[in-house]
Design a protein around this motif. Structure first.
Motif, PDB file in Angstrom:
ATOM      1  N   ALA A 183      -5.650  -7.825 -17.095  1.00 46.10           N
ATOM      2  CA  ALA A 183      -5.847  -9.081 -16.379  1.00 46.10           C
ATOM      3  C   ALA A 183      -7.091  -9.151 -15.413  1.00 46.10           C
ATOM      4  CB  ALA A 183      -4.566  -9.600 -15.700  1.00 46.10           C
ATOM      5  N   ARG A 184      -7.705 -10.001 -15.266  1.00 44.31           N
ATOM      6  CA  ARG A 184      -8.881  -9.916 -14.421  1.00 44.31           C
ATOM      7  C   ARG A 184      -8.589 -10.120 -12.882  1.00 44.31           C
ATOM      8  NH1 ARG A 184     -11.978  -7.371 -17.438  1.00 44.31           N
ATOM      9  NH2 ARG A 184     -12.828  -8.310 -19.334  1.00 44.31           N
ATOM     10  N   ARG A 185      -7.465 -10.616 -12.678  1.00 48.10           N
ATOM     11  CA  ARG A 185      -6.994 -10.831 -11.440  1.00 48.10           C
ATOM     12  C   ARG A 185      -6.553  -9.559 -10.698  1.00 48.10           C
ATOM     13  NH1 ARG A 185      -2.215 -11.759  -8.654  1.00 48.10           N
ATOM     14  NH2 ARG A 185      -0.934 -11.718 -10.313  1.00 48.10           N
ATOM     15  N   ARG A 186      -7.073  -9.244  -9.436  1.00 50.48           N
ATOM     16  CA  ARG A 186      -6.742  -8.131  -8.720  1.00 50.48           C
ATOM     17  C   ARG A 186      -5.508  -8.579  -8.054  1.00 50.48           C
ATOM     18  NH1 ARG A 186     -12.311  -5.622  -6.471  1.00 50.48           N
ATOM     19  NH2 ARG A 186     -13.365  -5.193  -8.042  1.00 50.48           N
ATOM     20  N   SER A 187      -4.711  -7.506  -7.972  1.00 55.12           N
ATOM     21  CA  SER A 187      -3.530  -7.485  -7.018  1.00 55.12           C
ATOM     22  C   SER A 187      -3.039  -6.145  -6.527  1.00 55.12           C
ATOM     23  CB  SER A 187      -2.104  -8.147  -7.871  1.00 55.12           C
ATOM     24  OG  SER A 187      -2.072  -7.004  -8.880  1.00 55.12           O
ATOM     25  N   ARG A 188      -2.877  -6.296  -5.194  1.00 59.43           N
ATOM     26  CA  ARG A 188      -2.620  -4.848  -4.433  1.00 59.43           C
ATOM     27  C   ARG A 188      -1.220  -4.543  -4.789  1.00 59.43           C
ATOM     28  NH1 ARG A 188      -3.923  -4.066   1.981  1.00 59.43           N
ATOM     29  NH2 ARG A 188      -3.040  -2.037   2.287  1.00 59.43           N
ATOM     30  N   ASN A 189      -1.370  -3.367  -5.150  1.00 56.42           N
ATOM     31  CA  ASN A 189      -0.073  -2.413  -5.370  1.00 56.42           C
ATOM     32  C   ASN A 189       0.741  -2.125  -4.044  1.00 56.42           C
ATOM     33  OD1 ASN A 189       1.965  -0.542  -5.852  1.00 56.42           O
ATOM     34  ND2 ASN A 189       1.008  -0.017  -7.879  1.00 56.42           N
ATOM     35  N   ALA A 190       1.939  -2.833  -3.860  1.00 54.49           N
ATOM     36  CA  ALA A 190       2.727  -2.596  -2.653  1.00 54.49           C
ATOM     37  C   ALA A 190       2.649  -1.062  -2.340  1.00 54.49           C
ATOM     38  CB  ALA A 190       3.857  -3.283  -2.798  1.00 54.49           C
ATOM     39  N   LEU A 191       2.825  -0.380  -3.131  1.00 59.17           N
ATOM     40  CA  LEU A 191       3.126   1.311  -2.914  1.00 59.17           C
ATOM     41  C   LEU A 191       1.815   1.756  -1.991  1.00 59.17           C
ATOM     42  CD1 LEU A 191       4.659   2.504  -6.401  1.00 59.17           C
ATOM     43  CD2 LEU A 191       5.699   2.311  -4.101  1.00 59.17           C
ATOM     44  N   VAL A 192       0.967   1.219  -2.012  1.00 67.32           N
ATOM     45  CA  VAL A 192      -0.239   1.679  -1.299  1.00 67.32           C
ATOM     46  C   VAL A 192       0.328   1.757   0.358  1.00 67.32           C
ATOM     47  CG1 VAL A 192      -1.458  -0.420  -0.751  1.00 67.32           C
ATOM     48  CG2 VAL A 192      -2.846   1.611  -1.108  1.00 67.32           C
ATOM     49  N   GLU A 193       1.311   1.215   0.554  1.00 64.25           N
ATOM     50  CA  GLU A 193       1.604   1.069   2.043  1.00 64.25           C
ATOM     51  C   GLU A 193       2.159   2.300   2.260  1.00 64.25           C
ATOM     52  OE1 GLU A 193       0.695  -1.461   3.762  1.00 64.25           O
ATOM     53  OE2 GLU A 193       0.176  -2.746   2.204  1.00 64.25           O
ATOM     54  N   THR A 194       2.687   3.124   1.346  1.00 64.06           N
ATOM     55  CA  THR A 194       3.226   4.568   1.525  1.00 64.06           C
ATOM     56  C   THR A 194       1.927   5.413   2.481  1.00 64.06           C
ATOM     57  OG1 THR A 194       3.945   4.571  -0.621  1.00 64.06           O
ATOM     58  CG2 THR A 194       3.731   6.659   0.481  1.00 64.06           C
ATOM     59  N   PHE A 195       0.632   5.118   2.270  1.00 66.03           N
ATOM     60  CA  PHE A 195      -0.360   5.674   3.090  1.00 66.03           C
ATOM     61  C   PHE A 195      -0.721   5.151   4.408  1.00 66.03           C
ATOM     62  CE2 PHE A 195      -0.466   6.826  -1.467  1.00 66.03           C
ATOM     63  CZ  PHE A 195      -0.409   8.091  -1.369  1.00 66.03           C
ATOM     64  N   ASP A 196       0.005   4.047   4.695  1.00 66.57           N
ATOM     65  CA  ASP A 196      -0.612   3.443   6.032  1.00 66.57           C
ATOM     66  C   ASP A 196      -0.058   4.053   7.404  1.00 66.57           C
ATOM     67  OD1 ASP A 196       2.041   2.796   6.780  1.00 66.57           O
ATOM     68  OD2 ASP A 196       2.092   0.691   6.273  1.00 66.57           O
ATOM     69  N   VAL A 197      -0.556   3.993   8.260  1.00 65.50           N
ATOM     70  CA  VAL A 197      -0.323   4.620   9.616  1.00 65.50           C
ATOM     71  C   VAL A 197       1.095   4.594  10.087  1.00 65.50           C
ATOM     72  CG1 VAL A 197      -1.148   4.686  12.165  1.00 65.50           C
ATOM     73  CG2 VAL A 197      -2.819   3.956  10.410  1.00 65.50           C
ATOM     74  N   ASP A 198       1.572   3.733  10.107  1.00 61.35           N
ATOM     75  CA  ASP A 198       3.181   3.876  10.425  1.00 61.35           C
ATOM     76  C   ASP A 198       4.033   4.565   9.507  1.00 61.35           C
ATOM     77  OD1 ASP A 198       2.952   1.844  12.465  1.00 61.35           O
ATOM     78  OD2 ASP A 198       3.255   0.147  11.141  1.00 61.35           O
TER      79      ASP A 198
END
Length: 96
Positions: free
Chosen positions: A62-77
Motif C-alpha cells: 500500500a502506498r499509504r504510510r502508517s506509523r507502527n505503534a510499536l515505535v513508541e517503545t523508543f520514546d522518552v517516557d
C-alpha cells in the motif's frame, strides 16, 4: 539497511516513525531496532533473494504510510521507565 555490522540502527526507528516500510538485517543490531521483526522486515544480508523479496513486497505494498505503534517503545517516557526499572533492580541487588 541489511548489513553485517550495524549498531543499533537509529535510521530504522526514524523510518518507522515516518511510516516508511523498513528492511533491516537479521544478524546485527538492527534486530533490536526492529524489535525482532515486529517493527519491520528482517533479512539475512548473505541471502540476496530475501532482500529482493523484501524490497519487492515493500514497493508493491500500500502506498499509504502508517506509523507502527510499536515505535513508541523508543520514546522518552518508555526510556525513562526502563532506566528507572533498571536502577530499582540495581538498588535491590546491592541491598542483598
Amino acid at each position: 539497511m541489511p548489513s553485517y555490522g550495524e549498531g543499533f540502527g537509529i535510521a530504522l526507528i526514524e523510518a518507522a516513525a515516518c511510516g516508511t516500510a523498513i528492511i533491516g538485517s537479521s544478524v546485527d543490531g538492527a534486530r533490536d531496532a526492529l524489535l525482532d521483526g515486529r517493527l519491520g522486515r528482517m533479512v539475512d544480508p548473505k541471502q540476496p533473494d530475501q532482500l529482493i523479496e523484501a524490497i519487492t513486497a515493500a514497493l508493491g505494498g500500500a502506498r499509504r504510510r502508517s506509523r507502527n505503534a510499536l515505535v513508541e517503545t523508543f520514546d522518552v517516557d518508555h526510556f525513562r521507565a526502563r532506566v528507572s526499572d533498571w536502577m530499582n533492580l540495581q538498588t535491590a541487588l546491592a541491598a542483598v
